[in-house]
Design a protein around this motif. Structure first.
Motif, short mmCIF file in Angstrom:
data_model
loop_
_atom_site.label_atom_id
_atom_site.label_comp_id
_atom_site.label_asym_id
_atom_site.label_seq_id
_atom_site.Cartn_x
_atom_site.Cartn_y
_atom_site.Cartn_z
N MET A 180 0.82 -1.21 0.00
CA MET A 180 0.00 0.00 0.00
C MET A 180 0.85 1.26 0.00
SD MET A 180 -3.17 -0.93 2.51
CE MET A 180 -4.37 -2.20 2.04
N PHE A 181 1.95 1.22 0.73
CA PHE A 181 2.88 2.34 0.80
C PHE A 181 4.26 1.84 0.37
CE2 PHE A 181 -0.55 3.77 3.40
CZ PHE A 181 -0.52 5.14 3.38
N TYR A 182 5.11 2.77 -0.03
CA TYR A 182 6.48 2.39 -0.39
C TYR A 182 7.25 2.00 0.85
CZ TYR A 182 5.24 4.42 -4.86
OH TYR A 182 4.61 4.69 -6.05
N ARG A 183 8.08 1.01 0.74
CA ARG A 183 8.88 0.57 1.88
C ARG A 183 9.91 1.62 2.29
NH1 ARG A 183 8.19 -4.89 2.61
NH2 ARG A 183 10.07 -5.07 3.88
N LEU A 229 13.92 4.88 -4.79
CA LEU A 229 14.44 5.04 -3.43
C LEU A 229 13.80 6.28 -2.84
CD1 LEU A 229 16.50 3.83 -1.38
CD2 LEU A 229 18.11 5.55 -2.21
N GLY A 230 12.95 6.08 -1.83
CA GLY A 230 12.21 7.19 -1.23
C GLY A 230 13.04 8.00 -0.25
N SER A 231 12.39 8.98 0.36
CA SER A 231 13.10 9.92 1.24
C SER A 231 13.73 9.22 2.44
CB SER A 231 12.14 11.01 1.72
OG SER A 231 11.05 10.46 2.44
N MET A 232 13.07 8.20 2.99
CA MET A 232 13.64 7.47 4.12
C MET A 232 14.80 6.59 3.66
SD MET A 232 10.29 6.47 6.40
CE MET A 232 9.08 6.48 5.10
N VAL A 288 15.19 -1.21 -2.15
CA VAL A 288 14.57 -0.27 -3.09
C VAL A 288 13.17 -0.76 -3.42
CG1 VAL A 288 16.67 0.66 -4.14
CG2 VAL A 288 15.70 -1.46 -5.01
N ASP A 289 12.35 0.17 -3.94
CA ASP A 289 10.96 -0.12 -4.27
C ASP A 289 10.76 -0.24 -5.77
OD1 ASP A 289 9.19 -0.06 -1.83
OD2 ASP A 289 10.20 1.87 -1.55
N ASP A 290 9.72 -1.00 -6.15
CA ASP A 290 9.20 -0.89 -7.52
C ASP A 290 8.38 0.40 -7.60
OD1 ASP A 290 10.25 -3.42 -7.86
OD2 ASP A 290 8.31 -4.44 -7.65
N TYR A 291 8.28 0.95 -8.81
CA TYR A 291 7.43 2.13 -8.99
C TYR A 291 6.53 1.91 -10.20
CZ TYR A 291 5.77 6.90 -8.93
OH TYR A 291 4.96 8.01 -8.85
N THR A 292 5.22 2.11 -10.01
CA THR A 292 4.23 1.90 -11.07
C THR A 292 3.61 3.23 -11.49
OG1 THR A 292 3.69 -0.32 -10.28
CG2 THR A 292 2.06 0.76 -11.68
N ILE A 293 3.52 3.45 -12.79
CA ILE A 293 2.76 4.60 -13.28
C ILE A 293 1.51 4.08 -13.99
CG2 ILE A 293 4.74 6.14 -13.50
CD1 ILE A 293 4.70 5.61 -16.51
N MET A 294 0.41 4.80 -13.82
CA MET A 294 -0.85 4.49 -14.49
C MET A 294 -1.32 5.73 -15.24
SD MET A 294 -2.84 2.35 -11.47
CE MET A 294 -4.32 2.12 -12.48
N TYR A 295 -1.83 5.53 -16.42
CA TYR A 295 -2.37 6.65 -17.19
C TYR A 295 -3.45 6.13 -18.13
CZ TYR A 295 0.83 4.97 -20.85
OH TYR A 295 1.49 4.20 -21.77
N PRO A 296 -4.40 6.99 -18.52
CA PRO A 296 -5.57 6.53 -19.27
C PRO A 296 -5.24 5.92 -20.63
CG PRO A 296 -5.94 8.72 -18.36
CD PRO A 296 -4.48 8.42 -18.18
N LYS A 297 -6.00 4.87 -20.99
CA LYS A 297 -5.97 4.35 -22.34
C LYS A 297 -6.88 5.18 -23.25
CE LYS A 297 -5.28 -0.50 -20.96
NZ LYS A 297 -5.89 -1.86 -20.93
N PHE A 298 -7.89 5.83 -22.64
CA PHE A 298 -8.87 6.60 -23.41
C PHE A 298 -8.31 7.97 -23.78
CE2 PHE A 298 -9.74 6.69 -18.84
CZ PHE A 298 -9.73 8.04 -18.54
#
Length: 412
Positions: free
Chosen positions: A199-202, A253-256, A267-277
């Protein structure tokens, strides 16, 4: 004392003297090198603060942060220290500023004996509502969830408790007593189907993109229940299948994590989402003298790839993936959805958690405005009252329930 003893004493002090001289030369050399290394960032920071801030306190804080970040070979020291802490199986770093919960996720925290006082910030929020020029404008406090999730997050004995959820409960309770409507996005998060560890970045205090998108759907439902505002009657815009989703593995890599090092935090994975429409937007932002004004599709103007293409490294602020949406935190931001001119006009006085949420919310609105008190030193209520708005929200995360964020309507 015989001659051999005297010679041994002389050798001992000679070695100490040579060691001291070498150490002093190293310190002087490192200081000179570090000054050269930090000179340009300090000059740039001073120029930026001169243009955007009238507060000496803010300028000093910005300079201190720049000095802290501009240490020659800083992250070699950070990584070495973090690795040692990991070998020692320690669950805290930086004098308890950053701690690990029992699943290894990092948190910002501090020692507290009870929940923080909230009377002042609640009264300032109430004053904000009462001083809206247009009394037909709806006003709410939207509370994002916190990384310290009730019923899930557990800490080892001895680690500090900052009572963040207790403070949040007290604040929302006081708002309700003073007839200020609230929307608590902490509720029902356990029904999202998202793994709590995801739910949150590690390594960061922000929520992951999939959590933001799910909460976008919850907010649309809340608007329908509370205001009869049916923003997505067919469930099209809140359906994740209508969005492209790209995950960059081990990229963030987040601020912490920048404080503790990759060797300690991972390190974390990072996902971007954007519209197909099809989408068509105008994006405008202003922070001090810096202005952006762009037109185009969602992915062209509400997303930026620069954090993924920077050559300054994982640790650099330029590589902060959370700034992918809306160019991160800006003083004021105005998003215009050209494909929905008859939609509602909303404004958020916000911190950084609202940024990606506002990007998704823009798909069902005509206009979305954002104001960040950290980067907009002018009169926020005056700016809000200069606009034609249907809805005004304040949305600060539980960690930011402090008077510094509620600097409108100061106590007399």
């Amino acid at each position: 004392m015989n001659r051999t003893g005297k010679r041994n004493i002389k050798k001992y002090f000679f070695k100490k003297t040579i060691t001291s001289i070498i150490f002093i030369i190293f310190i002087i050399g490192f200081s000179i090198g570090n000054f050269i290394y930090a000179y340009n960032p300090l000059v740039a920071c001073l120029a930026k603060e001169k243009a955007s801030s009238d507060s000496l306190k803010d300028t000093i804080a910005a300079l201190e942060a720049t000095i802290e970040d501009s240490v020659l070979d800083k992250y070699t020291f950070v990584e070495t220290y973090g690795y040692v802490q990991r070998l020692l199986c320690k669950n805290e770093e930086s004098n308890f500023e950053v701690v690990k919960d029992k699943t290894g996720i990092l948190h910002y925290t501090y020692f507290a004996e009870a929940a923080n006082p909230v009377y002042t910030i609640a009264k300032r929020t109430e004053a904000f509502k009462k001083n809206l020029k247009d009394k037909n404008t709806k006003f709410d406090y939207v509370m994002p969830p916190d990384k310290d999730m009730v019923g899930y997050t557990k800490f080892s004995t001895g680690l500090p408790n900052n009572y963040v959820n207790e403070t949040t409960d007290a604040f929302l309770g006081l708002l309700k007593q003073n007839n200020v409507d609230t929307i608590d996005l902490r509720k029902n998060l356990d029904k999202s189907g998202i793994d709590p560890d995801k739910m949150f970045y590690r390594t960061d205090h922000h929520w992951q993109t999939q959590t933001v998108f799910w909460e976008f759907g919850q907010l649309v439902n809340d608007f329908k229940t509370k205001y009869g505002l049916n923003l997505d009657p067919d469930g099209f815009y809140t359906n994740k299948n209508n969005y492209n989703s790209i995950t960059y593995k081990n990229s963030y890599l987040g601020s912490m994590g920048r404080k503790t090092g990759i060797s300690y935090a991972g390190v974390d994975d990072y996902t971007i989402m954007y519209p197909k429409f099809a989408t068509s937007y105008n994006y405008y932002s202003k922070t001090g003298s810096q202005v952006f004004d762009m037109n185009g599709r969602f992915e062209n103007v509400l997303l930026t790839v620069s954090p993924f293409t920077t050559d300054k490294g994982t640790y650099s602020l330029e590589g902060d993936k959370y700034d992918t949406y809306l160019l991160g935190n800006q003083g004021i931001t105005h998003i215009t959805n050209k494909n929905n001119p008859n939609g509602p006009k909303m404004l958020f006085v916000k911190d950084s958690l609202t940024v990606p949420l506002a990007a998704f919310l823009s798909t069902v609105c005509s206009d979305v405005y954002l104001v960040d008190p950290r980067y907009y030193p002018e009169d926020i209520p005056k700016y809000v009252n200069s606009l034609n708005l249907d809805y005004v929200f304040i949305s600060y995360s539980p960690q930011d329930l402090t008077p510094d964020f509620f600097r409108f309507y100061q106590d007399k």
